[in-house]
Design an enzyme around this catalytic site. Structure first.
Site, PDB file in Angstrom:
ATOM      1  N   HIS A   1      63.266  24.675  51.968  1.00 51.90           N
ATOM      2  CA  HIS A   1      64.106  24.945  50.792  1.00 51.90           C
ATOM      3  C   HIS A   1      64.686  23.606  50.310  1.00 51.90           C
ATOM      4  O   HIS A   1      65.145  22.801  51.136  1.00 51.90           O
ATOM      5  CB  HIS A   1      65.240  25.899  51.191  1.00 51.90           C
TER       6      HIS A   1
ATOM      7  N   ASN B   1      60.137  28.123  56.733  1.00 50.84           N
ATOM      8  CA  ASN B   1      60.194  27.950  55.281  1.00 50.84           C
ATOM      9  C   ASN B   1      60.909  26.642  54.979  1.00 50.84           C
ATOM     10  O   ASN B   1      61.746  26.191  55.775  1.00 50.84           O
ATOM     11  CB  ASN B   1      60.959  29.110  54.638  1.00 50.84           C
TER      12      ASN B   1
ATOM     13  N   GLU C   1      61.016  16.331  51.517  1.00 55.45           N
ATOM     14  CA  GLU C   1      60.431  17.569  52.042  1.00 55.45           C
ATOM     15  C   GLU C   1      59.120  17.251  52.764  1.00 55.45           C
ATOM     16  O   GLU C   1      58.840  17.792  53.834  1.00 55.45           O
ATOM     17  CB  GLU C   1      60.157  18.554  50.896  1.00 55.45           C
TER      18      GLU C   1
ATOM     19  N   ASP D   1      66.045  32.729  52.536  1.00 51.96           N
ATOM     20  CA  ASP D   1      66.644  31.432  52.903  1.00 51.96           C
ATOM     21  C   ASP D   1      67.747  31.570  53.959  1.00 51.96           C
ATOM     22  O   ASP D   1      68.765  30.880  53.893  1.00 51.96           O
ATOM     23  CB  ASP D   1      67.244  30.751  51.648  1.00 51.96           C
TER      24      ASP D   1
ATOM     25  N   GLY E   1      51.545  22.943  45.644  1.00 53.07           N
ATOM     26  CA  GLY E   1      50.898  22.660  46.930  1.00 53.07           C
ATOM     27  C   GLY E   1      51.205  21.319  47.555  1.00 53.07           C
ATOM     28  O   GLY E   1      50.509  20.886  48.475  1.00 53.07           O
ATOM     29  N   SER E   2      52.273  20.637  47.098  1.00 54.35           N
ATOM     30  CA  SER E   2      52.499  19.290  47.644  1.00 54.35           C
ATOM     31  C   SER E   2      52.963  19.338  49.107  1.00 54.35           C
ATOM     32  O   SER E   2      52.594  18.468  49.901  1.00 54.35           O
ATOM     33  CB  SER E   2      53.485  18.504  46.778  1.00 54.35           C
ATOM     34  N   ASN E   3      53.740  20.353  49.477  1.00 55.88           N
ATOM     35  CA  ASN E   3      54.135  20.463  50.890  1.00 55.88           C
ATOM     36  C   ASN E   3      52.944  20.868  51.760  1.00 55.88           C
ATOM     37  O   ASN E   3      52.808  20.388  52.889  1.00 55.88           O
ATOM     38  CB  ASN E   3      55.285  21.465  51.052  1.00 55.88           C
TER      39      ASN E   3
ATOM     40  N   LEU F   1      60.075  37.890  49.632  1.00 57.15           N
ATOM     41  CA  LEU F   1      60.463  38.262  50.993  1.00 57.15           C
ATOM     42  C   LEU F   1      59.207  38.716  51.717  1.00 57.15           C
ATOM     43  O   LEU F   1      58.422  39.477  51.168  1.00 57.15           O
ATOM     44  CB  LEU F   1      61.458  39.418  50.971  1.00 57.15           C
TER      45      LEU F   1
END
Ligand code: GRF
Length: 205
Positions: free
Chosen positions: A113, A111, A183, A154, A18-20, A96
């Site tokens: 990546h 998203n 990020e 992606d 959950g850091s993002n 997906l």
């Protein structure tokens, strides 16, 4: 542009760190993003992210693909619709999305990546495997990518990338550790870009 603040929904799968998600919430609260996180959809109740989201007052919905089976797609579609999102941000969602969800939110699903797409993405390319592949290929730089989500892993149009040089002594772990804080900076900036590109008044939520 609609004068209302944007409604952002976060999604993650597996045992999410959950850091993002935390970084995105912080950016909505300190004014970098003109929007609010109105909910989060996770696949597992035992994710560390659940407590973090609750501490920040973000409503959490758990939809387990394992338990819901064929119902998962429908339940996800309905849950998202009830949240009326302007933007859906995947942050560690390794599956997906059902096609009807992707089609219902064109240019409204993002998203992140941990590599420079279009290289080092695709099915099974997550976590340490990404950084191992980057180092094995002898790349001189890596980074992170925020992209629009389509029906492939992606794959959608790239919105924003941040690059980092690879050091001779880098390991998959050291590279991951250097990219993760990037990020956290890059995702909020990409959200600002995506919202600026949307004419939110033109479509019903
Ligand atoms: C991040 O490295 C992101 O790029 C990838 O999944 C990871 C999620 O980490 N898609 P966190 O849960 O945000 O800490």
């Amino acid at each position: 542009m609609n004068a209302e603040r944007a409604r952002i929904v976060l999604m993650a799968s597996g045992v999410s760190r959950g850091s993002n998600m935390r970084a995105i919430i912080a950016a909505t609260r300190d004014g970098r993003i003109d929007g609010d996180v109105v909910g989060a959809i996770l696949t597992r109740p035992d994710s560390p992210a659940v407590a973090m989201l609750q501490e920040h007052g973000v409503p959490v919905t758990i939809l387990s693909p394992k338990e819901l089976g064929e119902q998962y797609g429908t339940r996800l579609f309905e849950t998202l619709a009830s949240m009326r999102p302007d933007l859906i941000c995947l942050a560690g969602y390794m599956r997906l999305l059902p096609e009807d969800v992707v089609r219902a939110y064109p240019r409204r699903i993002l998203n992140i990546h941990p590599a420079l797409l279009p290289k080092y993405g695709g099915k099974g390319m997550y976590g340490a495997r990404v950084h191992e592949a980057v180092l094995a290929a002898g790349e001189t730089e890596s980074g992170c990518t925020v992209h629009y989500v389509d029906e492939q892993y992606d794959h959608g149009e790239i919105l924003l990338q941040t690059k980092v040089s690879i050091l001779p002594e880098d390991t998959p772990e050291s590279l991951a550790q250097r990219i993760l804080p990037m990020e956290h900076e890059t995702y909020p900036k990409a959200i600002v870009l995506a919202l600026a590109r949307l004419d939110r008044s033109s479509e019903p939520r």
